[in-house]
Design a protein around this motif. Sequence first.
Motif, mmCIF file in Angstrom:
data_model
loop_
_atom_site.group_PDB
_atom_site.id
_atom_site.type_symbol
_atom_site.label_atom_id
_atom_site.label_comp_id
_atom_site.label_asym_id
_atom_site.label_seq_id
_atom_site.Cartn_x
_atom_site.Cartn_y
_atom_site.Cartn_z
ATOM 1 N N ARG A 1 0.845 -1.192 0.000
ATOM 2 C CA ARG A 1 0.000 0.000 0.000
ATOM 3 C C ARG A 1 0.882 1.245 0.000
ATOM 4 N N ALA A 2 0.554 2.172 -0.906
ATOM 5 C CA ALA A 2 1.288 3.429 -1.018
ATOM 6 C C ALA A 2 0.617 4.508 -0.186
ATOM 7 N N ALA A 3 1.353 5.575 0.078
ATOM 8 C CA ALA A 3 0.829 6.658 0.908
ATOM 9 C C ALA A 3 -0.324 7.390 0.231
ATOM 10 N N ASP A 4 -0.402 7.354 -1.104
ATOM 11 C CA ASP A 4 -1.482 8.045 -1.807
ATOM 12 C C ASP A 4 -2.721 7.188 -1.999
ATOM 13 N N GLY A 5 -2.761 6.004 -1.377
ATOM 14 C CA GLY A 5 -3.955 5.166 -1.432
ATOM 15 C C GLY A 5 -3.872 4.007 -2.397
ATOM 16 N N ARG A 6 -2.882 3.985 -3.260
ATOM 17 C CA ARG A 6 -2.761 2.848 -4.179
ATOM 18 C C ARG A 6 -2.388 1.586 -3.411
ATOM 19 N N SER A 7 -2.771 0.448 -3.963
ATOM 20 C CA SER A 7 -2.456 -0.825 -3.326
ATOM 21 C C SER A 7 -2.411 -1.911 -4.389
ATOM 22 N N GLY A 8 -1.879 -3.047 -4.002
ATOM 23 C CA GLY A 8 -1.792 -4.176 -4.928
ATOM 24 C C GLY A 8 -1.277 -5.402 -4.207
ATOM 25 N N SER A 9 -1.186 -6.465 -4.958
ATOM 26 C CA SER A 9 -0.720 -7.732 -4.400
ATOM 27 C C SER A 9 0.754 -7.934 -4.733
ATOM 28 N N ILE A 10 1.450 -8.638 -3.854
ATOM 29 C CA ILE A 10 2.856 -8.972 -4.069
ATOM 30 C C ILE A 10 2.911 -10.258 -4.874
#
Length: 217
Positions: A123-132
């Motif tokens: 998860r990034a500070a600007d709200g983006r997210s994803g799977s590893i």
Amino acid sequence: PPPLQPQPQPQQPTPQLPEPPPVRSAATGAEAAAAAAAEKPSGWASVVRKAPAETGAPPSPKPPVAAPMTKQRSSGTSDEQVKGLLMRREQARFSREFDQADRLREQLAKLGVTLDDQAKTWRAADGRSGSITQVNVSEIHAQKAAKSGAASLDDAEINRLVREREQARYTSDYKTADRLRDHLERHGVSLDVKEAKWLAADGRWGQIPPVNISAAH
């Protein structure tokens, strides 16, 4: 005969002259006009607006309108860059290079990216997210072979070996399929089954073709 006495004349009533109307002063007339105006209904037609007196001062400038703020990404890092660092970290962990994995984790933290290894998410500070993404073992083996100076294969040879491997998998000949995969990896070529493509260490890549059923039988 006795002298005649003059008869008294009846007195005529004195005519009463009408009293003159009271003289109103200018101030009294203005007060009466104001009172009459107050008694009129306050309709929009009876309201007379006076234009504001113009002054010599210029009109005050309007405050500048602020431009809409756009959502900035963390330190200008794109999703592709984040995924690239995550892949390098997963490969370092797989190879048990934990110092390198820790450095990559710290680099991601400086970019505002936090990792959750248990949930396999970032998860990034600007709200983006994803799977590893899970590490591609075949890619790690191919990169090691390329670093050790393994000879590269041309595209035609790679495509031939890839087709033979797919046909061996289709007929459940997994021993032959594993042997062909290992041969490709020793020459710096990795296979990505999920994306259905092969990738050479020098950047070349191609699609894994579907199985030729007639050739497999």
